[in-house]
Design a protein around this motif. Structure first.
Motif, PDB file in Angstrom:
ATOM      1  N   UNK A 191      -2.636  25.294  29.113  1.00 40.21           N
ATOM      2  CA  UNK A 191      -3.563  24.415  27.878  1.00 40.21           C
ATOM      3  C   UNK A 191      -4.382  25.117  27.252  1.00 40.21           C
ATOM      4  N   UNK A 192      -4.535  24.877  25.718  1.00 35.92           N
ATOM      5  CA  UNK A 192      -5.445  25.547  24.814  1.00 35.92           C
ATOM      6  C   UNK A 192      -6.352  24.467  24.196  1.00 35.92           C
ATOM      7  N   UNK A 193      -7.345  24.996  23.608  1.00 37.61           N
ATOM      8  CA  UNK A 193      -8.235  24.347  23.023  1.00 37.61           C
ATOM      9  C   UNK A 193      -8.542  24.772  21.541  1.00 37.61           C
ATOM     10  N   UNK A 194      -8.739  24.191  20.519  1.00 40.56           N
ATOM     11  CA  UNK A 194      -8.980  24.935  19.181  1.00 40.56           C
ATOM     12  C   UNK A 194     -10.365  24.315  18.697  1.00 40.56           C
ATOM     13  N   UNK A 195     -11.263  25.087  18.287  1.00 41.87           N
ATOM     14  CA  UNK A 195     -12.732  24.868  18.127  1.00 41.87           C
ATOM     15  C   UNK A 195     -12.831  25.259  16.402  1.00 41.87           C
ATOM     16  N   UNK A 196     -13.811  24.860  15.835  1.00 43.28           N
ATOM     17  CA  UNK A 196     -13.988  25.186  14.528  1.00 43.28           C
ATOM     18  C   UNK A 196     -15.104  26.268  14.084  1.00 43.28           C
ATOM     19  N   UNK A 197     -15.071  27.306  14.878  1.00 46.67           N
ATOM     20  CA  UNK A 197     -15.686  28.502  14.769  1.00 46.67           C
ATOM     21  C   UNK A 197     -14.986  29.704  14.899  1.00 46.67           C
ATOM     22  N   UNK A 198     -15.253  30.574  13.975  1.00 46.18           N
ATOM     23  CA  UNK A 198     -14.389  31.806  14.173  1.00 46.18           C
ATOM     24  C   UNK A 198     -14.966  33.003  13.900  1.00 46.18           C
ATOM     25  N   UNK A 199     -14.533  34.089  13.310  1.00 48.15           N
ATOM     26  CA  UNK A 199     -15.041  35.487  13.261  1.00 48.15           C
ATOM     27  C   UNK A 199     -16.174  35.461  12.353  1.00 48.15           C
ATOM     28  N   UNK A 200     -16.320  34.595  11.132  1.00 52.63           N
ATOM     29  CA  UNK A 200     -17.253  34.510  10.348  1.00 52.63           C
ATOM     30  C   UNK A 200     -18.515  33.743  11.176  1.00 52.63           C
ATOM     31  N   UNK A 201     -18.329  33.374  12.252  1.00 50.93           N
ATOM     32  CA  UNK A 201     -19.589  32.849  12.789  1.00 50.93           C
ATOM     33  C   UNK A 201     -20.043  33.951  14.228  1.00 50.93           C
ATOM     34  N   UNK A 202     -19.282  34.927  14.111  1.00 44.16           N
ATOM     35  CA  UNK A 202     -19.580  35.824  15.380  1.00 44.16           C
ATOM     36  C   UNK A 202     -18.904  35.552  16.490  1.00 44.16           C
ATOM     37  N   UNK A 203     -17.484  34.727  16.344  1.00 44.10           N
ATOM     38  CA  UNK A 203     -16.775  34.653  17.679  1.00 44.10           C
ATOM     39  C   UNK A 203     -15.749  35.687  17.724  1.00 44.10           C
ATOM     40  N   UNK A 212      -8.963  29.784  19.045  1.00 43.38           N
ATOM     41  CA  UNK A 212      -8.222  29.121  20.178  1.00 43.38           C
ATOM     42  C   UNK A 212      -8.923  29.649  21.349  1.00 43.38           C
ATOM     43  N   UNK A 213      -8.889  28.556  22.331  1.00 39.36           N
ATOM     44  CA  UNK A 213      -9.694  28.882  23.664  1.00 39.36           C
ATOM     45  C   UNK A 213      -8.554  28.614  24.894  1.00 39.36           C
ATOM     46  N   UNK A 214      -8.623  29.661  25.869  1.00 38.98           N
ATOM     47  CA  UNK A 214      -7.496  29.284  26.753  1.00 38.98           C
ATOM     48  C   UNK A 214      -8.307  28.380  27.864  1.00 38.98           C
ATOM     49  N   UNK A 215      -7.895  27.462  28.138  1.00 40.31           N
ATOM     50  CA  UNK A 215      -8.654  26.246  28.729  1.00 40.31           C
ATOM     51  C   UNK A 215      -8.638  26.685  30.337  1.00 40.31           C
ATOM     52  N   UNK A 216      -9.619  26.199  31.255  1.00 42.70           N
ATOM     53  CA  UNK A 216      -9.830  26.357  32.380  1.00 42.70           C
ATOM     54  C   UNK A 216      -8.492  25.618  33.164  1.00 42.70           C
ATOM     55  N   UNK A 217      -7.777  24.813  32.133  1.00 42.21           N
ATOM     56  CA  UNK A 217      -6.617  24.211  32.685  1.00 42.21           C
ATOM     57  C   UNK A 217      -5.405  24.921  32.391  1.00 42.21           C
ATOM     58  N   UNK A 218      -5.412  26.076  32.782  1.00 41.03           N
ATOM     59  CA  UNK A 218      -4.191  27.109  32.331  1.00 41.03           C
ATOM     60  C   UNK A 218      -3.616  27.753  33.772  1.00 41.03           C
ATOM     61  N   UNK A 219      -2.546  27.917  33.972  1.00 37.35           N
ATOM     62  CA  UNK A 219      -2.283  28.694  35.201  1.00 37.35           C
ATOM     63  C   UNK A 219      -2.605  29.973  35.491  1.00 37.35           C
ATOM     64  N   UNK A 220      -2.947  30.665  34.656  1.00 37.90           N
ATOM     65  CA  UNK A 220      -3.520  32.015  34.639  1.00 37.90           C
ATOM     66  C   UNK A 220      -4.925  32.358  34.675  1.00 37.90           C
ATOM     67  N   UNK A 221      -5.783  31.071  34.704  1.00 35.63           N
ATOM     68  CA  UNK A 221      -7.069  31.299  34.160  1.00 35.63           C
ATOM     69  C   UNK A 221      -8.038  31.509  35.587  1.00 35.63           C
ATOM     70  N   UNK A 222      -8.579  32.216  35.784  1.00 32.29           N
ATOM     71  CA  UNK A 222      -9.532  32.481  37.042  1.00 32.29           C
ATOM     72  C   UNK A 222     -10.747  32.443  36.802  1.00 32.29           C
ATOM     73  N   UNK A 223     -11.800  31.794  37.656  1.00 34.13           N
ATOM     74  CA  UNK A 223     -13.159  32.003  37.364  1.00 34.13           C
ATOM     75  C   UNK A 223     -13.992  32.237  38.638  1.00 34.13           C
ATOM     76  N   UNK A 224     -14.368  33.372  38.835  1.00 38.61           N
ATOM     77  CA  UNK A 224     -15.306  33.847  40.050  1.00 38.61           C
ATOM     78  C   UNK A 224     -16.561  32.739  40.035  1.00 38.61           C
ATOM     79  N   UNK A 225     -16.338  32.012  41.232  1.00 39.97           N
ATOM     80  CA  UNK A 225     -17.355  31.014  41.326  1.00 39.97           C
ATOM     81  C   UNK A 225     -17.831  30.898  42.935  1.00 39.97           C
TER      82      UNK A 225
END
Length: 278
Positions: free
Chosen positions: A122-134, A159-172
């Protein structure tokens, strides 16, 4: 103008009837106390109802601005809290982080314009990009917990790779057991996530908090990942089988915060240099 005059002439009987009705109604209200009081009570009740509806509509129309204002305030508070925590980490009393390290995280608020939860990736789209320093690689969090990592950007969107993604790992890290593992979604329920690599020797209980660990350069440490829902034993393994309730509710995600680690490039360049020298 002639058509208007013709209309009044054709409708003169009806207009006279209406005027007489209004005049009669006026005399009834002003000469009879009972009907006067009834009229004013009724009119006041309906006027109050209309005013309440009007206020409700105005408040609903302002919700978007109110939410945006709250998101901006949370951005400021997140930055202050992270800097405070990083300047006073759990360490020997004589240790003190320098100012650059303590203030290395910068937060940028963004609005979610698209979001999926029904796929394996899954992916997420947000309304900020390179013009905003992202830029790609930046972490993304919500007011309640971890969201994902920026995958790609153009000038105005990312476009953001969601934590709801099969290959996304978070050191927790489990806060009570002080044990570090890896959080990874199993692709089943968008409200749940697995916590792997937690030794059976470590005590784990339902409701324990799991947060981002110190061992990653993407997210500030201490961001909530989730809370323990169930604890079991993995067959023929020495690790707990832990399921977490995700801290972020992706079905109602509206605003997020993009996290920039100003020292990330410097850290990774040094670590990569060491790897190439081995």
């Amino acid at each position: 103008m002639g058509e208007l005059v013709d209309f009044f002439i054709r409708s003169r009987n009806f207009i006279l009837f209406v005027l007489l009705e209004v005049l009669s109604f006026y005399f009834i209200i002003n000469t009879n106390n009972y009907w006067g009081a009834t009229y004013f009570n009724t009119s006041n009740r309906y006027a109050a109802q209309v005013l309440a509806w009007s206020n409700a509509v105005n408040e609903f129309a302002r919700l978007r601005q109110v939410n945006a204002d709250l998101a901006m305030e949370n951005e400021r508070l997140n930055a202050q809290l992270t800097q405070l925590l990083q300047s006073k980490p759990a360490a020997p009393a004589e240790y003190a982080a320098d100012s650059a390290f303590a203030s290395r995280f910068k937060f940028t608020v963004a609005k979610v314009v698209n979001n999926t939860t029904q796929f394996a990736n899954n992916y997420i789209t947000i309304d900020k990009g390179t013009d905003d320093g992202i830029r790609p690689g930046m972490g993304v969090i919500s007011p309640t917990g971890v969201v994902g990592r920026v995958k790609s950007c153009n000038r105005h969107f990312s476009v953001v790779t969601s934590i709801l993604h099969s290959s996304f790992l978070v050191s927790s890290a489990l806060t009570k057991a002080e044990e570090i593992g890896t959080a990874r979604w199993d692709g089943v329920d968008p409200h749940l996530i697995k916590l792997n690599d937690i030794s059976l020797t470590k005590p784990v209980a339902k409701g324990d908090s799991v947060v981002t660990s110190e061992r990653n350069s993407t997210f500030p440490p201490g961001i909530l990942v989730g809370r323990v829902r169930t604890v079991g034993v993995q067959p023929n393994r020495v690790f707990h089988d832990i399921t977490l309730d995700l801290a972020t509710n992706f079905s109602s995600l509206a605003f997020v915060y993009v996290v920039e680690n100003r020292l990330q490039t410097e850290q990774e360049q040094l670590e990569n240099q060491i790897e190439t020298e081995k």
